[in-house]
Design a protein around this motif. Structure first.
Motif, PDB file in Angstrom:
ATOM      1  N   ASP A  19       0.832  -1.349   0.178  1.00 21.06           N
ATOM      2  CA  ASP A  19      -0.202  -0.405  -0.327  1.00 21.06           C
ATOM      3  C   ASP A  19       0.881   1.061   0.318  1.00 21.06           C
ATOM      4  N   TYR A  20       1.056   2.340  -0.938  1.00 22.59           N
ATOM      5  CA  TYR A  20       1.690   3.164  -0.866  1.00 22.59           C
ATOM      6  C   TYR A  20       0.535   4.769  -0.521  1.00 22.59           C
ATOM      7  N   ASP A  21       0.771   5.763  -0.183  1.00 25.27           N
ATOM      8  CA  ASP A  21      -0.001   7.067  -0.205  1.00 25.27           C
ATOM      9  C   ASP A  21      -0.348   7.389  -1.587  1.00 25.27           C
ATOM     10  N   ARG A  22      -1.348   8.163  -1.678  1.00 23.90           N
ATOM     11  CA  ARG A  22      -1.661   8.924  -2.952  1.00 23.90           C
ATOM     12  C   ARG A  22      -0.155  10.109  -3.570  1.00 23.90           C
ATOM     13  N   SER A  23       0.582  10.342  -2.634  1.00 26.35           N
ATOM     14  CA  SER A  23       2.154  10.895  -2.299  1.00 26.35           C
ATOM     15  C   SER A  23       2.919  10.576  -3.812  1.00 26.35           C
ATOM     16  N   VAL A  24       2.686   8.803  -3.427  1.00 26.79           N
ATOM     17  CA  VAL A  24       3.723   8.032  -3.946  1.00 26.79           C
ATOM     18  C   VAL A  24       3.743   7.945  -5.533  1.00 26.79           C
ATOM     19  N   LYS A  25       4.906   8.873  -6.648  1.00 27.68           N
ATOM     20  CA  LYS A  25       4.721   8.116  -7.560  1.00 27.68           C
ATOM     21  C   LYS A  25       5.206   6.704  -8.299  1.00 27.68           C
ATOM     22  N   ASN A  26       5.450   6.427  -9.238  1.00 28.60           N
ATOM     23  CA  ASN A  26       5.566   5.638 -10.108  1.00 28.60           C
ATOM     24  C   ASN A  26       5.685   3.915  -9.353  1.00 28.60           C
ATOM     25  N   LEU A  27       4.572   3.724  -8.913  1.00 30.89           N
ATOM     26  CA  LEU A  27       3.546   3.179  -7.841  1.00 30.89           C
ATOM     27  C   LEU A  27       4.095   1.254  -8.747  1.00 30.89           C
ATOM     28  N   GLU A  28       4.029   1.317  -9.997  1.00 32.39           N
ATOM     29  CA  GLU A  28       3.926   0.184 -10.474  1.00 32.39           C
ATOM     30  C   GLU A  28       4.992  -0.585 -10.451  1.00 32.39           C
ATOM     31  N   THR A  29       6.691   1.118 -10.788  1.00 26.90           N
ATOM     32  CA  THR A  29       8.091   0.362 -10.605  1.00 26.90           C
ATOM     33  C   THR A  29       9.092  -0.039  -9.439  1.00 26.90           C
ATOM     34  N   LYS A  30       7.933   0.701  -8.405  1.00 29.10           N
ATOM     35  CA  LYS A  30       8.129   0.316  -6.712  1.00 29.10           C
ATOM     36  C   LYS A  30       7.622  -1.213  -6.800  1.00 29.10           C
ATOM     37  N   THR A  31       6.580  -0.996  -6.795  1.00 30.20           N
ATOM     38  CA  THR A  31       5.752  -2.552  -6.616  1.00 30.20           C
ATOM     39  C   THR A  31       6.712  -3.804  -7.081  1.00 30.20           C
ATOM     40  N   ILE A  32       7.312  -3.644  -8.614  1.00 28.98           N
ATOM     41  CA  ILE A  32       8.213  -4.647  -8.838  1.00 28.98           C
ATOM     42  C   ILE A  32       9.054  -4.346  -8.658  1.00 28.98           C
ATOM     43  N   GLN A  33      10.259  -3.680  -7.802  1.00 27.05           N
ATOM     44  CA  GLN A  33      11.521  -3.321  -6.964  1.00 27.05           C
ATOM     45  C   GLN A  33      10.805  -3.830  -6.202  1.00 27.05           C
ATOM     46  N   ASN A  34       9.845  -4.379  -5.204  1.00 29.66           N
ATOM     47  CA  ASN A  34       9.996  -4.635  -3.894  1.00 29.66           C
ATOM     48  C   ASN A  34       9.239  -5.961  -3.886  1.00 29.66           C
ATOM     49  N   ILE A  35       8.636  -6.710  -5.091  1.00 26.93           N
ATOM     50  CA  ILE A  35       8.874  -8.153  -5.400  1.00 26.93           C
ATOM     51  C   ILE A  35       9.785  -8.936  -5.780  1.00 26.93           C
ATOM     52  N   LYS A  36      10.555  -8.392  -6.690  1.00 24.75           N
ATOM     53  CA  LYS A  36      12.231  -8.114  -6.541  1.00 24.75           C
ATOM     54  C   LYS A  36      13.448  -8.540  -5.433  1.00 24.75           C
ATOM     55  N   GLN A  37      13.221  -7.631  -4.575  1.00 27.41           N
ATOM     56  CA  GLN A  37      14.008  -7.439  -3.585  1.00 27.41           C
ATOM     57  C   GLN A  37      13.398  -8.010  -2.141  1.00 27.41           C
ATOM     58  N   LEU A  38      12.052  -7.996  -2.113  1.00 32.34           N
ATOM     59  CA  LEU A  38      11.991  -9.204  -1.025  1.00 32.34           C
ATOM     60  C   LEU A  38      11.506 -10.979  -0.977  1.00 32.34           C
ATOM     61  N   HIS A  39      10.956 -10.829  -2.685  1.00 35.75           N
ATOM     62  CA  HIS A  39      10.581 -12.193  -2.806  1.00 35.75           C
ATOM     63  C   HIS A  39      11.078 -13.146  -2.001  1.00 35.75           C
ATOM     64  N   PRO A  40      12.119 -13.107  -1.577  1.00 31.43           N
ATOM     65  CA  PRO A  40      12.929 -14.459  -0.783  1.00 31.43           C
ATOM     66  C   PRO A  40      12.150 -14.154   1.131  1.00 31.43           C
ATOM     67  N   PHE A  41      11.699 -13.545   1.239  1.00 33.44           N
ATOM     68  CA  PHE A  41      10.816 -13.488   2.547  1.00 33.44           C
ATOM     69  C   PHE A  41       9.653 -13.235   2.191  1.00 33.44           C
ATOM     70  N   LEU A  42       8.695 -12.886   1.866  1.00 32.74           N
ATOM     71  CA  LEU A  42       7.184 -13.642   0.970  1.00 32.74           C
ATOM     72  C   LEU A  42       6.635 -14.473   0.564  1.00 32.74           C
ATOM     73  N   CYS A  43       5.630 -15.043   0.850  1.00 28.56           N
ATOM     74  CA  CYS A  43       4.886 -16.290   0.236  1.00 28.56           C
ATOM     75  C   CYS A  43       3.694 -14.998  -0.507  1.00 28.56           C
ATOM     76  N   GLY A  44       3.343 -14.041  -0.995  1.00 25.44           N
ATOM     77  CA  GLY A  44       2.406 -13.579  -1.453  1.00 25.44           C
ATOM     78  C   GLY A  44       2.398 -11.720  -1.248  1.00 25.44           C
TER      79      GLY A  44
END
Ligand SMILES: O=c1ccn([C@@H]2O[C@H](COP(=O)(O)O)[C@@H](O)[C@H]2O)c(=O)[nH]1
Length: 246
Positions: free
Chosen positions: A23-48
């Motif tokens: 979840d990001y506030d409306r002030s945050v730009k590049n929601l798509e890029t940020k989310t994809i970065q989160n998946i790439k960076q955090l996926h070893p610690f997540l199931c979903g």
């Protein structure tokens, strides 16, 4: 067909039981890029990963599909948190859209009624998708509604009725807020292996990961505690370790 529950359980055996609330506030730009970065960076610690209206409203269908495909490439399951609650026809059209966008499961509100819920579960399971229903939300004022005493055959509290409906409709899981560990214990005892418990409200909202896991939660849903941290990977890793504690 492999079910949502099986897919989630398989990845959680390796990666632990943390689902990122992206979840990001409306002030945050590049929601798509940020989310994809989160998946790439955090996926070893997540199931979903769970997407709420924070992304579902501003992003295009193409962007959502890309996020879901990326999550799948890393083995993560994706959940649309729209707390779906409508007539059968609307539920059907909505879930068709969600499945076309690549989601694995939807969060629904059982106040729609038991028959509508049964139909939603039936059609979702036909497509290998999951349904998670609200049982008791995490906000403090949830007490006022979900603890409300009602008379449906016998006197009970609303969350007890929602738990019984979840069992009767054979949903995949229920949401019980991490801020209500006693209710998690009650639901876990009553549901046994028939339902998975998903608990948002860890950290920022006051819930304690160890306490909810030992109370019977199966999956922790965590957003701001990870996303707003200086070191999201180390927070996610710590939560992952706690999630293995069950
Ligand atoms: O009872 C509920 C149901 C859903 N949520 C959602 O979970 C996340 C929690 O985010 P945090 O930043 O970890 O507080 C968010 O998307 C909520 O809409 C919930 O908190 N409680």
């Amino acid at each position: 067909m492999v079910t949502f529950q099986t897919r989630l359980s398989q990845i959680s055996k390796i990666n632990g039981k943390v689902i990122l609330a992206n979840d990001y506030d409306r002030s945050v730009k590049n929601l798509e890029t940020k989310t994809i970065q989160n998946i790439k960076q955090l996926h070893p610690f997540l199931c979903g990963i769970k997407l709420n209206f924070h992304l579902l409203l501003p992003l295009s269908a193409k962007a959502i599909l890309k996020i879901n495909n990326t999550a799948h490439r890393y083995g993560l399951q994706t959940i649309a948190d729209i707390k779906l609650n409508d007539i059968g026809n609307t539920n059907r059209v909505t879930t068709e859209h969600l499945w076309n966008l690549g989601f694995d499961a939807v969060i629904a509100n059982p106040i729609m009624g038991l028959d509508s819920l049964k139909n939603l579960v039936k059609s979702s399971h036909k497509s290998g998708k999951g349904v998670i229903t609200l049982c008791h939300m995490s906000a403090p004022e949830a007490r006022l509604s979900y603890d409300m005493e009602i008379k449906m055959g016998r006197k009970q509290q609303l969350y007890q009725l929602f738990l019984n409906w979840a069992l009767a409709a054979k949903v995949d899981g229920i949401v019980v807020g991490a801020t209500f560990p006693k209710i998690i214990q009650y639901c876990s005892k009553k549901a046994g292996k028939n339902l998975k418990i998903f608990s948002p409200g860890v950290g920022t909202q006051g819930g304690n990961a160890n306490e909810v896991i030992s109370s019977g939660t199966d999956y922790l849903i965590v957003g701001r505690t990870i996303l707003n941290s200086k070191n999201p990977s180390s927070v996610a890793k710590e939560l992952q370790l706690q999630s293995f504690g069950k």
